[in-house]
Scaffold this motif. Structure first.
Motif, mmCIF file in Angstrom:
data_model
loop_
_atom_site.group_PDB
_atom_site.id
_atom_site.type_symbol
_atom_site.label_atom_id
_atom_site.label_comp_id
_atom_site.label_asym_id
_atom_site.label_seq_id
_atom_site.Cartn_x
_atom_site.Cartn_y
_atom_site.Cartn_z
ATOM 1 N N TYR A 150 -9.755 -4.934 0.860
ATOM 2 C CA TYR A 150 -8.465 -4.256 0.958
ATOM 3 C C TYR A 150 -8.199 -3.318 -0.200
ATOM 4 C CZ TYR A 150 -7.718 -7.650 4.615
ATOM 5 O OH TYR A 150 -7.841 -8.396 5.738
ATOM 6 N N ARG A 151 -9.218 -3.140 -1.076
ATOM 7 C CA ARG A 151 -8.999 -2.237 -2.194
ATOM 8 C C ARG A 151 -8.795 -0.816 -1.664
ATOM 9 N NH1 ARG A 151 -12.359 -2.769 -7.654
ATOM 10 N NH2 ARG A 151 -11.080 -4.624 -7.704
ATOM 11 N N ASN A 152 -7.905 -0.104 -2.326
ATOM 12 C CA ASN A 152 -7.595 1.288 -1.969
ATOM 13 C C ASN A 152 -6.791 1.410 -0.683
ATOM 14 O OD1 ASN A 152 -9.002 2.136 -4.212
ATOM 15 N ND2 ASN A 152 -10.904 2.389 -3.083
ATOM 16 N N SER A 153 -6.415 0.307 -0.028
ATOM 17 C CA SER A 153 -5.497 0.442 1.096
ATOM 18 C C SER A 153 -4.093 0.188 0.554
ATOM 19 C CB SER A 153 -5.839 -0.542 2.214
ATOM 20 O OG SER A 153 -5.709 -1.865 1.769
ATOM 21 N N VAL A 154 -3.132 0.928 1.089
ATOM 22 C CA VAL A 154 -1.785 0.902 0.505
ATOM 23 C C VAL A 154 -1.180 -0.500 0.617
ATOM 24 C CG1 VAL A 154 0.503 1.931 0.615
ATOM 25 C CG2 VAL A 154 -1.503 3.325 1.084
ATOM 26 N N LEU A 155 -1.364 -1.132 1.793
ATOM 27 C CA LEU A 155 -0.722 -2.421 2.000
ATOM 28 C C LEU A 155 -1.562 -3.586 1.501
ATOM 29 C CD1 LEU A 155 0.861 -1.858 5.499
ATOM 30 C CD2 LEU A 155 1.974 -1.815 3.288
ATOM 31 N N GLY A 156 -2.792 -3.309 1.141
ATOM 32 C CA GLY A 156 -3.643 -4.333 0.534
ATOM 33 C C GLY A 156 -3.760 -5.590 1.367
ATOM 34 N N VAL A 157 -3.504 -6.729 0.720
ATOM 35 C CA VAL A 157 -3.748 -8.017 1.353
ATOM 36 C C VAL A 157 -2.783 -8.262 2.519
ATOM 37 C CG1 VAL A 157 -2.258 -9.533 -0.009
ATOM 38 C CG2 VAL A 157 -4.496 -10.350 0.740
ATOM 39 N N PHE A 158 -1.717 -7.457 2.615
ATOM 40 C CA PHE A 158 -0.785 -7.623 3.721
ATOM 41 C C PHE A 158 -1.442 -7.410 5.076
ATOM 42 C CE2 PHE A 158 2.734 -7.390 0.721
ATOM 43 C CZ PHE A 158 3.552 -8.360 1.273
ATOM 44 N N TRP A 159 -2.548 -6.677 5.069
ATOM 45 C CA TRP A 159 -3.239 -6.437 6.330
ATOM 46 C C TRP A 159 -3.753 -7.731 6.946
ATOM 47 C CZ3 TRP A 159 -2.419 -2.735 9.353
ATOM 48 C CH2 TRP A 159 -2.109 -1.461 8.868
ATOM 49 N N THR A 160 -4.009 -8.725 6.088
ATOM 50 C CA THR A 160 -4.446 -10.024 6.601
ATOM 51 C C THR A 160 -3.406 -10.588 7.570
ATOM 52 O OG1 THR A 160 -4.925 -10.294 4.271
ATOM 53 C CG2 THR A 160 -5.730 -11.991 5.737
ATOM 54 N N PHE A 161 -2.099 -10.338 7.272
ATOM 55 C CA PHE A 161 -1.053 -10.809 8.186
ATOM 56 C C PHE A 161 -0.821 -9.804 9.288
ATOM 57 C CE2 PHE A 161 -0.066 -11.989 3.843
ATOM 58 C CZ PHE A 161 -0.026 -13.370 3.923
ATOM 59 N N LEU A 162 -0.766 -8.546 8.850
ATOM 60 C CA LEU A 162 -0.331 -7.492 9.752
ATOM 61 C C LEU A 162 -1.287 -7.302 10.919
ATOM 62 C CD1 LEU A 162 2.267 -6.266 9.068
ATOM 63 C CD2 LEU A 162 1.108 -4.249 8.156
ATOM 64 N N GLN A 163 -2.587 -7.377 10.625
ATOM 65 C CA GLN A 163 -3.563 -7.082 11.669
ATOM 66 C C GLN A 163 -3.501 -8.061 12.832
ATOM 67 O OE1 GLN A 163 -7.618 -7.550 11.187
ATOM 68 N NE2 GLN A 163 -8.173 -5.657 12.226
ATOM 69 N N PRO A 164 -3.563 -9.383 12.586
ATOM 70 C CA PRO A 164 -3.440 -10.295 13.732
ATOM 71 C C PRO A 164 -2.079 -10.193 14.402
ATOM 72 C CG PRO A 164 -3.533 -11.528 11.678
ATOM 73 C CD PRO A 164 -3.847 -10.113 11.349
ATOM 74 N N LEU A 165 -1.036 -9.935 13.618
ATOM 75 C CA LEU A 165 0.306 -9.809 14.192
ATOM 76 C C LEU A 165 0.359 -8.657 15.180
ATOM 77 C CD1 LEU A 165 3.292 -10.808 13.925
ATOM 78 C CD2 LEU A 165 3.624 -8.914 12.348
ATOM 79 N N LEU A 166 -0.130 -7.495 14.752
ATOM 80 C CA LEU A 166 -0.041 -6.303 15.590
ATOM 81 C C LEU A 166 -0.944 -6.418 16.814
ATOM 82 C CD1 LEU A 166 0.106 -3.523 12.857
ATOM 83 C CD2 LEU A 166 1.973 -4.493 14.185
ATOM 84 N N THR A 167 -2.185 -6.890 16.611
ATOM 85 C CA THR A 167 -3.084 -6.974 17.766
ATOM 86 C C THR A 167 -2.570 -8.007 18.772
ATOM 87 O OG1 THR A 167 -4.465 -8.457 16.475
ATOM 88 C CG2 THR A 167 -5.224 -6.206 16.678
#
Lengths: 249, 268
Positions: free
Chosen positions: B26-43
């Motif tokens: 998640y380095r260099n992504s704006v939301l960083g570790v939040f994608w761990t939550f966001l990705q399963p949530l959105l999909t």
């Protein structure tokens, strides 16, 4: 000098199965298997190599390209398993086959020190205790927190050299690494290696350059086509190697 | 004994690589570790929107469709992502393996474990879902059996490590396996009851039904759903099948890897 063997190489042979064409997919493999065209070129990179290196000895390994020098060092370092024979070594080996090979380019210099140290099998505590020394020797200063992908090749080599030598190994394997960096760093790294000699380190040094070998080593061997064709006193062997080079010209 | 000693020596390397994989993901992504939550949530939201009307409306089969779906998706996603990363781990670390001696199983193992850590973090999304739906009329049935949830998760981890080892070994010798596996994971998505219910589609019998039941991910997801959604004990046959399958794959994986690891250097 103590008469304990540091490295015992016993009848080591390494076989490379070199395919005439590289087959790396199932379709080609099956077709060749069925049509019985799966030919391998057997290629012995090393043939029945035996020698013993005592603790504190400094050996130079000379030879032309493709003579098996790097294969020999990799076998001693444990990267390649010998097809036949065995290699025994006593003590910590620091292989400096290619400086900075274990670096992750997206990682900063600081993070890479810990990663590289871990790759060599050290604990976090040990690396932490050597950390300041490594940063100081590498002369990276403030760049230590930048990603390694932004480093110049000289900076990478400096960091790699600093880590590999900071751990105070008992056996040092050098594969033409002393030609890295600028003249200033080269002198510094040679001085560092020389200071390690005083502690009785065992050295295996690969080079094409007989001057460098004479500078560093007290013994030498010549490899040719996977065999040792001469070994003994460094001065004698280097003279012989120079002769070989000249006769090839 | 020798192997345990070696593992002990290199355990810090395992830790470092796991850490590296998580940090760099998640380095260099704006939301960083939040994608761990966001990705399963959105999909999951996408899947609910697409399949909710067809499969989610029948209360006989699924009490709470979003949670039903999320359970399956989390497990499937962890399994495929970790095995894919493990598959490429040896070829990706070629530069190190060619120069320094390291126990090679560290690479596939650390990739699976790194994915496992993010998987465990993403389970928080499931917790949020459960808490939210407890206040609706489609509340999941949460009982004491929720504490058995680590059992299917651990079986899943064993399975992923085993499959990862096998794929890592194969991909060194045959690059094609990466493409074949890509197709296989798609097939696996449909062969695992993630967005549908096996009984609802009358698939329990017949050839396809058998294929679904032979799939260990089916047993694992069903066990997991029993714990966190249905609130009852899972079927013993599922436990026995999934555990036996996973342990067998794990042992086969290590065996193949161990047998072939000295040849890796000639092929990478």
């Amino acid at each position: 000098m103590g008469k304990q063997p540091a490295i015992v190489v016993d009848n080591v042979s390494v076989l490379f199965n070199m395919n005439k064409e590289k087959v790396d997919n199932i379709k080609e493999y099956l077709i060749k298997l069925v049509t019985n065209k799966l030919h391998y070129n057997e290629f012995w990179a090393l043939k029945d190599i035996s020698f013993t290196i005592e603790k504190g000895e400094r050996w130079g390994v000379l030879g032309f390209n493709g003579a098996g020098k790097s294969t020999l060092l990799k076998t001693i370092a444990g990267v390649i398993k010998p097809t036949k024979g065995s290699v025994k070594s006593a003590g910590i080996i620091a292989p400096m086959l290619e400086l900075g090979a274990g670096f992750d380019l997206n990682y900063s210099g600081r993070e890479n020190i810990f990663l590289y140290g871990a790759t060599m099998g050290y604990s976090r505590k040990f690396i932490q205790s050597k950390y300041d020394q490594i940063v100081e020797f590498s002369e990276l200063g403030e760049f230590i927190d930048s990603p390694v992908k932004n480093y110049s090749s000289g900076m990478r080599a400096r960091l790699g050299f600093a880590i590999a030598t900071a751990v105070e190994p008992q056996i040092l394997i050098l594969d033409e690494v002393l030609s890295v960096g600028d003249a200033k760093f080269r002198m510094k790294s040679e001085a560092k290696i020389r200071s390690m000699f005083d502690k009785g380190i065992t050295v295996l040094f690969v080079s094409h350059n007989t001057n460098q070998v004479l500078n560093i080593c007290d013994k030498a061997m010549i490899l040719d086509h996977g065999k040792i064709i001469a070994k003994g006193d460094a001065v004698e062997i280097c003279a012989k190697y120079d002769e070989m080079v000249n006769s090839k010209k | 004994m020798k192997y345990f000693k070696n593992f002990h020596k290199y355990r810090y390397l395992l830790y470092e690589i796991v850490r590296k994989n998580i940090k760099l993901q998640y380095r260099n992504s704006v939301l960083g570790v939040f994608w761990t939550f966001l990705q399963p949530l959105l999909t999951t939201l996408v899947l609910v929107a697409v399949f909710g009307g067809i499969f989610g409306s029948n209360r006989n089969y699924t009490t709470c469709y979003p949670i039903y779906l999320l359970c399956g998706r989390l497990i499937y996603e962890f399994f495929t992502q970790s095995t894919k990363r493990a598959m490429r781990s040896i070829t990706n670390s070629a530069s190190v393996i060619k120069k320094v001696y390291v126990p090679k199983y560290i690479y596939p193992l650390s990739n699976v474990i790194a994915n496992f850590v993010t998987f465990v973090i993403s389970l928080l999304v499931l917790v949020c879902f459960i808490v939210y739906f407890c206040f609706t009329d489609t509340a999941p049935n949460i009982t004491g059996y929720v504490f058995l949830a680590p059992i299917p998760i651990l079986i899943l981890l064993i399975l992923a490590i085993g499959v990862g080892m096998i794929l890592a070994t194969l991909s060194v010798f045959f690059k094609d396996i990466e493409y074949i596996y890509e197709v296989f994971t798609m097939l696996l998505f449909y062969m695992t009851p993630i967005f549908y219910h096996a009984d609802q589609l009358k698939l329990s019998s017949g050839f396809i039904g058998m294929c679904i039941k032979a799939n260990p991910l089916y047993s694992i997801t069903e066990m997991f759903r029993c714990c966190v959604l249905y609130g009852r004990m899972f079927t013993m046959s599922h436990l026995i099948y999934a555990l036996a399958f996973s342990v067998a794959v794990f042992l086969i994986g290590f065996f193949i890897f161990y047998k072939k690891q000295d040849k890796f250097i000639l092929h990478i």
